[in-house]
Design an enzyme around this catalytic site. Structure first.
Site, short mmCIF file in Angstrom:
data_model
loop_
_atom_site.label_atom_id
_atom_site.label_comp_id
_atom_site.label_asym_id
_atom_site.label_seq_id
_atom_site.Cartn_x
_atom_site.Cartn_y
_atom_site.Cartn_z
CB SER A 119 -1.61 -11.26 -1.08
OG SER A 119 -2.42 -10.13 -0.59
CG ASP A 128 -1.41 -7.12 -2.26
OD1 ASP A 128 -2.54 -5.98 -2.41
OD2 ASP A 128 -1.42 -8.00 -1.41
CD GLN A 168 -7.11 -22.08 17.27
OE1 GLN A 168 -8.19 -21.18 17.63
NE2 GLN A 168 -7.26 -23.18 16.81
CB THR A 219 -1.07 0.10 1.31
OG1 THR A 219 -1.79 -1.34 1.23
CG2 THR A 219 -1.67 1.34 1.31
N1 ASP Z 1 -2.56 -5.71 0.54
C1 ASP Z 1 -1.56 -4.80 0.94
C2 ASP Z 1 -0.21 -5.69 1.08
O1 ASP Z 1 0.16 -6.22 1.96
C3 ASP Z 1 -1.66 -4.22 2.19
C4 ASP Z 1 -0.52 -3.31 2.73
O2 ASP Z 1 0.21 -3.07 2.07
O3 ASP Z 1 -0.80 -2.75 3.91
O4 ASP Z 1 0.50 -5.67 -0.06
#
Ligand code: ASP
Length: 344
Positions: A61, A59, A280, A16
């Site tokens: 992810s 990103d 957890q 982000t």
């Molecule tokens: N989806 C973004 C990422 O992890 C969220 C962020 O950067 O905060 O790349």
């Protein structure tokens, strides 16, 4: 103490912090130079900043072990000429990356600080500016002897400097996105940056840094829940080539005591899979002797993850299996603190 001849390498992976909003409101990666335009303060810092970026910013992810290796390669190639490293990274998997790097960068004597933001840097209320500027300052901060104050892999976010392999992401939108519930904060940035030197890893005197590239991704995480079925558990232990399971259990490390559950766990262990018990809960530790439900797992050969995070346990297992350690060696090392990831 700031060293005016110091130099930091800023590594931009994506996330982000470096994204702009297009007319549809979707987040898109942008060119690294845009970051400098949006944070002109960078040009006023009294030390050199070099930068490098992933060819295609991601990103987080899309982070994976190959990209961790790429980060290690960038750090190794620039290690001698830089005083510290700041990695701009998406928050979603930042705790995993910080954990992995803490094992892959052995005998670190320079700071490697990961940071990012919840709002893109071009947004007026962005949290990215403060995170970036302070992370850069920490990356060059030294004592009177000219030694780095923070020779370890950390996450800096919302004024807090945290040991990377102790962090978890705790909030999807609040600026305070990370915490380390099982280890104290290493430094807090206010008017001054107040370091808690006694909590920071000591510099590895006389030991050269080692850069590790071997990771084995044949591990998985199973989070148990009331109603988990034998089919799910059996399918997991039968995954071809699987070497390790992080079993996310309840509370102090408790799991169902029903025969079918214990039989499958035993079957997995008999097949040679290492099963690590991680709670957890965000805070606290596994104590398998506390309840019968934990003791039974221990008797079957499930390892206690103690107070390790799932993120660090995943990275540590990949690292240990990647180095070809046998079952007993992996078990032994899982009980040790290799980079401050576990309380021994
Ligand atoms: N989806 C973004 C990422 O992890 C969220 C962020 O950067 O905060 O790349």
């Amino acid at each position: 103490m700031l060293d005016f001849n110091a130099s930091v390498l800023l590594i931009y992976t994506g996330g982000t912090i470096g994204m702009t909003e297009d007319s549809t409101g979707a987040l898109r990666s942008f060119d690294f130079n845009y970051l400098k335009e949006n944070v002109p303060e960078i040009n006023r810092l009294n030390f050199n900043i070099d930068s490098i970026h992933f060819d295609t910013p991601i990103d987080s992810s899309d982070m994976n072990p190959d990209k961790w290796k790429l980060l290690v390669k960038i750090i190794e190639e620039n290690y001698e000429k830089q005083d510290g490293f700041v990695i701009l990274h998406g928050t979603d998997t930042m705790a995993y990356s910080a954990s992995a790097l803490s094992f892959m960068l052995e005998n670190l004597n320079k700071p490697v600080i990961l940071t990012g933001s919840q709002l893109p840097i071009g947004k007026i209320r962005t949290d990215g500016k403060e995170n970036l500027i302070t992370a850069l300052e920490i990356a060059v901060d030294k004592n009177e002897k000219g030694e780095a104050l923070v020779p370890e892999v950390c996450i800096f976010f919302q004024n807090l400097l945290m040991r990377g392999n102790r962090t978890i992401k705790i909030n999807a939108d609040n600026f305070k996105a990370f915490n380390t519930f099982n280890y104290p904060i290493l430094a807090e940035a206010g008017t001054y940056i107040r370091y808690r030197h006694e909590l920071i890893l000591s510099r590895p005197y006389n030991l050269k840094p080692k850069f590790h590239y071997l990771l084995d991704p044949n591990v998985t995480v199973i989070r148990i829940f009331p109603g988990i079925s034998a089919e799910i558990l059996r399918a997991t232990i039968n995954i071809p080539h699987l070497k390790g399971i992080i079993l996310e259990t309840y509370g102090a490390g408790n799991a169902p005591t029903e025969k079918w559950f214990l039989d499958i766990i035993k079957e997995g262990i008999d097949k040679g899979i290492i099963i690590v018990n991680v709670t957890q809960c965000a805070s606290g530790s596994v104590e398998m002797n506390r309840y019968q439900a934990g003791k039974t797992l221990k008797n079957l050969g499930v390892l206690s993850g103690n107070d390790i995070t799932t993120e660090a346990a995943v990275a540590k297992l990949m690292f240990l299996f990647g180095h070809g350690l046998n079952r007993e060696e992996v078990k032994y090392n899982m009980q040790l603190s290799l980079a401050g990831e576990i309380t021994v």
